[in-house]
Design a protein around this motif. Sequence first.
Motif, mmCIF file in Angstrom:
data_model
loop_
_atom_site.group_PDB
_atom_site.id
_atom_site.type_symbol
_atom_site.label_atom_id
_atom_site.label_comp_id
_atom_site.label_asym_id
_atom_site.label_seq_id
_atom_site.Cartn_x
_atom_site.Cartn_y
_atom_site.Cartn_z
ATOM 1 N N GLN A 200 63.820 43.430 17.220
ATOM 2 C CA GLN A 200 62.572 43.917 16.598
ATOM 3 C C GLN A 200 62.840 44.445 15.195
ATOM 4 O O GLN A 200 61.952 45.048 14.582
ATOM 5 N N GLY A 201 64.076 44.303 14.734
ATOM 6 C CA GLY A 201 64.436 44.799 13.406
ATOM 7 C C GLY A 201 64.596 46.310 13.353
ATOM 8 O O GLY A 201 64.441 46.919 12.293
ATOM 9 N N ARG A 202 64.886 46.933 14.509
ATOM 10 C CA ARG A 202 65.034 48.393 14.528
ATOM 11 C C ARG A 202 66.476 48.770 14.858
ATOM 12 O O ARG A 202 67.129 48.122 15.670
ATOM 13 N N TRP A 237 60.933 42.153 24.770
ATOM 14 C CA TRP A 237 60.232 42.902 23.733
ATOM 15 C C TRP A 237 60.113 42.177 22.395
ATOM 16 O O TRP A 237 59.704 42.803 21.407
ATOM 17 N N ASP A 238 60.482 40.901 22.345
ATOM 18 C CA ASP A 238 60.527 40.240 21.033
ATOM 19 C C ASP A 238 59.182 40.277 20.308
ATOM 20 O O ASP A 238 59.137 40.361 19.084
ATOM 21 N N ASN A 239 58.070 40.199 21.066
ATOM 22 C CA ASN A 239 56.739 40.226 20.434
ATOM 23 C C ASN A 239 56.166 41.639 20.373
ATOM 24 O O ASN A 239 55.080 41.841 19.842
ATOM 25 N N ASP A 244 50.098 42.758 26.510
ATOM 26 C CA ASP A 244 49.800 41.394 26.066
ATOM 27 C C ASP A 244 51.015 40.759 25.405
ATOM 28 O O ASP A 244 51.259 39.561 25.524
ATOM 29 N N GLU A 245 51.781 41.588 24.687
ATOM 30 C CA GLU A 245 52.960 41.084 23.978
ATOM 31 C C GLU A 245 54.068 40.695 24.958
ATOM 32 O O GLU A 245 54.775 39.712 24.771
ATOM 33 N N TYR A 249 55.420 36.833 25.787
ATOM 34 C CA TYR A 249 56.861 36.524 25.794
ATOM 35 C C TYR A 249 57.206 35.701 27.035
ATOM 36 O O TYR A 249 57.854 34.660 26.949
ATOM 37 N N TYR A 250 56.752 36.161 28.200
ATOM 38 C CA TYR A 250 57.073 35.450 29.450
ATOM 39 C C TYR A 250 56.384 34.086 29.490
ATOM 40 O O TYR A 250 56.896 33.132 30.064
#
Length: 445
Positions: A200-202, A237-239, A244-245, A249-250
């Motif tokens: 997630q870029g964190r 958690w990629d989205n 909904d995110e 993903y799934y």
Amino acid sequence: MKNYTNLILAGLVIILAAALTGVLVYVKNQPVQERAVQPLFEIAQMEPDSSKWGVNFPNQYDSFLKTKTNNIDTTYAGSSQFSWLERDPRQVILFAGYPFSKDYNDDRGHMNALEDVRKTKRLNLNDEDPKHTPATCYSCKSSDNPGLWDRLGMEAYNKMTFNEMTPNINNSIGCSNCHEAGTMRLIVTNPALKEALERQGRDWTTFTRQEMRTVVCANCHVEYYFKGDGKYLTFPWDNGTKIDEILSYYEKSGFKDWSYPGTDTPMLKAQHPEFEFFTADSTHYKAGVSCADCHMPYTRDGAAKYSSHDVHSPLLNPEAACGQCHTDTEYVVRRVNTIQEQVATTKLSTEDAIVDAINAIKAAVAAGNADPALLDQARKLHREAQFMWDIVSAENSTGFHNPEYALKILADSANRARQAQMLAAQSIGDVSLLNTGTYYVTPVP
Ligand code: HEC
Ligand code: HEC
Ligand code: HEC
Ligand code: HEC
């Protein structure tokens, strides 16, 4: 001359007193974590034996040990291991064909994690069976893990079977799951969490102390799945971490935990998504409150102040858990009761909708002449409805961590389940499949 000496002495005393006051004020204003950093006796990095940490920090250690013997229940949770399948037999139907329909008990304290994972009837210890339990199931149960992940690497660890890993695992959850030895700061110890945040870029090492008081729980209290043949522990958690995110993903990965018997729906099992649920803009999260604020409130031992490591339901000690911020503790506890009752009741009517959908799809499949496109659409909705319901059901606060979100998800779930039922009826043109209330039992408490 004598006067000078007195003056110099008096001056020195004043300067010393001022310096001492300064130091005391500085020390008092330091966050607890920075204050308590220096263990007297050295602790090895990733030391799995909590008693070795306990020598330095007896208050934290003694309170932590209490998680072993806690057994008091609250209305919807608490520290005994009551069976969800006995309380709510709908769940036997909802999880049919999956090990959760055999054994599904409420969670208890951190010191019991290892014993409980070894005892559950959900394990499949036949290593020849392709569906045997992987070592990955130990990931959130032991303080041996940080050292093992470091030595073996996550990939090799996850490729082993549960049986093969067993000799390496000797301790339940402990200090090494949350703290760095030496500095005692809170850290991310689970590689799956580190990697999910990175995607997630964190970068967790830039998080504030208050954020870490929540993120440290995300080492375990999250939704996860085992990716690919290597059973690699992965957070979806990629989205993003909202419902909904996670669903999208799934959807993209096409992952399924099992196939529902009789309907052939590719099902998903939700785990314990406390972190995702709480951080989805809940009132408390938005106000900057952390998991530790409610579950690990400060406690006094004479002059010393420490975080209680006896982590359990805050309803068992609301004065300490809520009273630090809310003046009217009785009122907020009543609010918890109201919220939980509403969520629990809505959850049951959602379960009825999903059971009706299951029965309708089963009948349509059994008829043998169903429109395949409509049937597939019904299955997709069944999959989503169940996962949404489960996100709320497997989340351990019965909605309290984020009440509006819980009710929204349940409404979306029931809507999908009823649509699935209608599509199944349409797929064979039989309105009798629209019957409802095929399964009603006594509600939970
Ligand atoms: C504002 C206070 C508050 C915050 C913040 C909070 N919780 Fe809770 N938590 C509660 C309450 C209240 C319950 C419901 C307890 C019950 O039903 O007995 C609960 C229940 C739980 C349970 C189930 C307890 C049991 O007895 O089985 C778990 C696990 C949990 N929380 C974990 C977390 C995690 C992880 C976080 C942060 C992501 C968190 N909580 C944040 C108040 C809080
Ligand atoms: C290393 C993994 C791990 C971490 C980190 C972790 N937990 Fe847990 N937690 C668990 C497991 C596993 C259980 C269930 C144990 C069982 O049922 O035997 C549990 C149970 C609980 C319970 C239920 C206790 C009871 O008496 O019913 C609460 C509340 C809780 N955790 C809160 C937290 C909070 C808050 C944090 C962060 C400060 C946290 N946990 C961090 C793995 C973890
Ligand atoms: C589930 C995660 C978790 C586990 C396991 C855990 N701690 Fe902590 N610990 C915390 C959190 C959260 C804090 C609060 C840190 C803060 O406020 O910066 C804390 C704080 C501390 C502090 C700082 C002083 C204080 O009380 O706030 C010490 C010392 C400490 N823990 C020792 C231990 C010891 C010893 C063990 C093992 C017996 C242990 N911890 C196990 C999460 C954990
Ligand atoms: C660290 C501080 C803190 C702690 C601890 C805390 N709360 Fe809160 N709580 C808040 C804040 C801040 C708000 C938001 C108040 C506002 O905006 O008016 C809030 C709001 C609430 C609300 C109203 C929610 C809403 O959506 O309107 C309830 C109910 C509540 N808290 C219950 C509890 C309970 C129960 C506990 C203990 C388990 C607890 N709180 C612990 C700070 C805290």
